[in-house]
Design an enzyme around this catalytic site. Structure first.
Site, PDB file in Angstrom:
ATOM      1  N   SER A 193      45.275   8.056  88.590  1.00 12.36           N
ATOM      2  CA  SER A 193      44.130   8.749  87.996  1.00 12.36           C
ATOM      3  C   SER A 193      44.114   8.538  86.477  1.00 12.36           C
ATOM      4  CB  SER A 193      44.223  10.240  88.332  1.00 12.36           C
ATOM      5  OG  SER A 193      43.426  11.009  87.471  1.00 12.36           O
ATOM      6  N   HIS A 232      47.072  10.758  76.647  1.00 10.62           N
ATOM      7  CA  HIS A 232      46.643  11.520  77.814  1.00 10.62           C
ATOM      8  C   HIS A 232      47.715  12.528  78.174  1.00 10.62           C
ATOM      9  CE1 HIS A 232      43.624  11.961  80.960  1.00 10.62           C
ATOM     10  NE2 HIS A 232      44.623  12.444  81.670  1.00 10.62           N
ATOM     11  N   ARG A 251      40.588  15.962  94.729  1.00  4.51           N
ATOM     12  CA  ARG A 251      41.974  16.476  94.637  1.00  4.51           C
ATOM     13  C   ARG A 251      41.990  17.906  94.118  1.00  4.51           C
ATOM     14  NH1 ARG A 251      44.434  13.003  90.522  1.00  4.51           N
ATOM     15  NH2 ARG A 251      46.282  14.278  90.751  1.00  4.51           N
ATOM     16  N   LYS A 273      41.558   5.336  84.271  1.00  7.44           N
ATOM     17  CA  LYS A 273      40.528   5.577  83.239  1.00  7.44           C
ATOM     18  C   LYS A 273      40.999   5.109  81.872  1.00  7.44           C
ATOM     19  CE  LYS A 273      41.284  10.613  83.336  1.00  7.44           C
ATOM     20  NZ  LYS A 273      41.780  10.812  84.691  1.00  7.44           N
ATOM     21  N   ASP A 304      37.982   7.321  89.995  1.00  6.74           N
ATOM     22  CA  ASP A 304      38.736   8.491  89.515  1.00  6.74           C
ATOM     23  C   ASP A 304      37.839   9.725  89.481  1.00  6.74           C
ATOM     24  OD1 ASP A 304      41.018   9.892  88.446  1.00  6.74           O
ATOM     25  OD2 ASP A 304      39.930   9.931  86.560  1.00  6.74           O
TER      26      ASP A 304
END
Ligand code: URA
Length: 444
Positions: free
Chosen positions: A185, A84, A170, A189, A163
């Site tokens: 966040s 990520h 956000r 996930k 999320d």
């Protein structure tokens, strides 16, 4: 759940810099996810967290509450690994490294997000592929991972729904650049995917949410701490995002550039970072003994074409039209192009990242409000990057757009030449792309 506090009281508590309890955090997240808490109150809480921060313990509880807001997946395989990125401009490595790692024998159940702030989103970019669905129900998700070793999906009402809602809020409330909010966040996930290990690409520089290196290091530590607390193996890589990554920015354009890399072509910086990230995934997934062996394997699966085949396979499995891999014109394209030329002789010393991302929103390549529809064909093609020598009049970049109003494009050109590009007669110092790489194994 016994409720001991009202939502308004919780907002005030965080506003005053006090710590929230696990029970309070659970109440807040479940209330927002099921719709009993409105956007305006959640926005206020997010701003309080943004300004006052959260402790390591509160961050872990927030992650847990968001993780269990939906279903969590379990897989038979124990080589389930993902990557990520904390977000950047032209950051399209997911399309390259997920198929590379899967082709090397690692299972990649990637759940990604849409655009956030000035940065683009993996899921929005996949929308450029005709028919491609990123809504993958849990049963199909698990089966597809077993069958082909790769899934590219978005957060949903089923997986990490908290999320999905908080992320979208956000994006439009000035509450993105917060270490606990980014950590929860990303981790919620990723943990919901059922991973064994994860590679974090923590961006720093003008195009990143953590523009200062010290903040990027703090975010890398927070992600590592949370990953280890949940028993996962972790790589953290801090990488430069002071200029766009690769040569292309924009949804269709970035897919094209990713396919080029999978075909053994593409720009040097994008190849370098993709090999590093994929090498780390392959190592974490146990298909290589160390990072160097992982990188060798990553290069091999590009060269022998199996990584590209894997990309085609995942698009097909999710209903997408794969013909664009051979014919890029099958992707949404912009009607017009406009090339900006260098105003002087010298060297390019800067292409400011965040302002480039914001400029892309002006031509429709990003959102101003949650409901905005993205122009998937819009974007930028950079012909020269930082460090390149230019002559007055040499083409710097091409804008791909659908704006009939020439004034918009002219003012964009002015913005690029006055605020985004910087030139000098001296060659700038080389900035390494890979700044720091660390690995952590939960069982050690
Ligand atoms: N990526 C995410 O998934 N969440 C963030 O908050 C930032 C980057």
């Amino acid at each position: 759940m016994l409720q001991t506090i009202t939502f308004a009281q919780a907002i005030s508590k965080k506003r005053d810099g006090l710590k929230l309890s696990k029970q309070e955090i659970n109440f807040l997240i479940s209330g927002y996810t099921n719709g009993t808490i409105p956007d305006y109150q959640m926005s206020s809480l997010l701003m309080a967290i943004y300004t006052k921060g959260m402790s390591k313990q509160e961050t872990a509880w927030l992650t847990e509450a968001m993780l269990y807001s939906g279903k969590t997946l379990k897989h038979k395989s124990n080589k389930v690994v993902d990557k990520h990125s904390t977000g950047g401009i032209g950051d399209k490595t997911s399309f390259i490294i997920a198929p590379i790692a899967a082709a090397a024998g690692v299972d990649v159940p990637m759940i990604a997000g849409r655009g956030l702030g000035h940065t683009g989103g993996t899921i929005d970019k996949l929308d450029a592929i005709k028919g491609m669905s990123t809504k993958v129900p849990p049963k199909k998700f698990i089966k597809q991972l077993e069958d082909i070793g790769i899934v590219l999906a978005g957060q949903s009402e089923i997986i990490a729904p908290a999320d999905k809602k908080v992320y979208a809020l956000r994006d439009v409330t000035g509450t993105i650049e917060s270490i606990p909010l980014i950590t929860a966040s990303i981790m919620s996930k990723k943990l919901a995917e059922g991973i064994n290990g994860i590679v974090f690409d923590v961006k720093t520089g003008s195009g990143a949410f953590m523009s200062k290196k010290s903040d990027a290091k703090a975010l890398a530590k927070s992600l590592k701490d949370t990953g280890l607390a949940f028993g996962k193996d972790v790589y953290t890589m801090i990488t430069d995002m002071s200029q766009p990554l690769g040569d292309k920015v924009g949804h269709s354009l970035e897919l094209i550039e990713s396919v080029e890399v999978l075909k053994g072509k593409g720009p040097k910086d994008l190849i370098e970072i993709s090999i590093e990230l994929a090498g780390a995934m392959i190592h974490l997934g146990g298909a290589a003994k160390n990072l160097n062996e992982g990188k060798r394997l990553a290069k091999k699966v590009i060269k022998n074409g199996t990584a590209l085949k894997k990309f085609v396979q995942v698009i097909k499995a999710q209903g997408g039209d794969t013909s664009f891999v051979k014919n890029y014109k099958k992707l949404p394209t912009a009607k017009f192009t406009y090339t900006i030329k260098s105003p002087k002789d010298g060297y390019i010393t800067k292409i400011e990242g965040k302002k480039t991302g914001l400029a892309c929103i002006v031509i429709g390549g990003g959102r101003n409000v949650k409901e905005d529809k993205i122009d998937l064909g819009a974007g930028f093609d950079f012909h020269l990057k930082v460090g390149a020598k230019v002559k007055k009049g040499s083409p710097l970049m091409t804008i791909h757009h659908n704006c009939r109003d020439q004034k918009i494009i002219k003012s964009l050109e002015l913005n690029f030449l006055e605020n985004i590009y910087k030139f000098s007669t001296k060659k700038p110092k080389y900035q390494p792309l890979m700044i720091e790489t660390k690995s952590y194994f939960s069982k050690n």
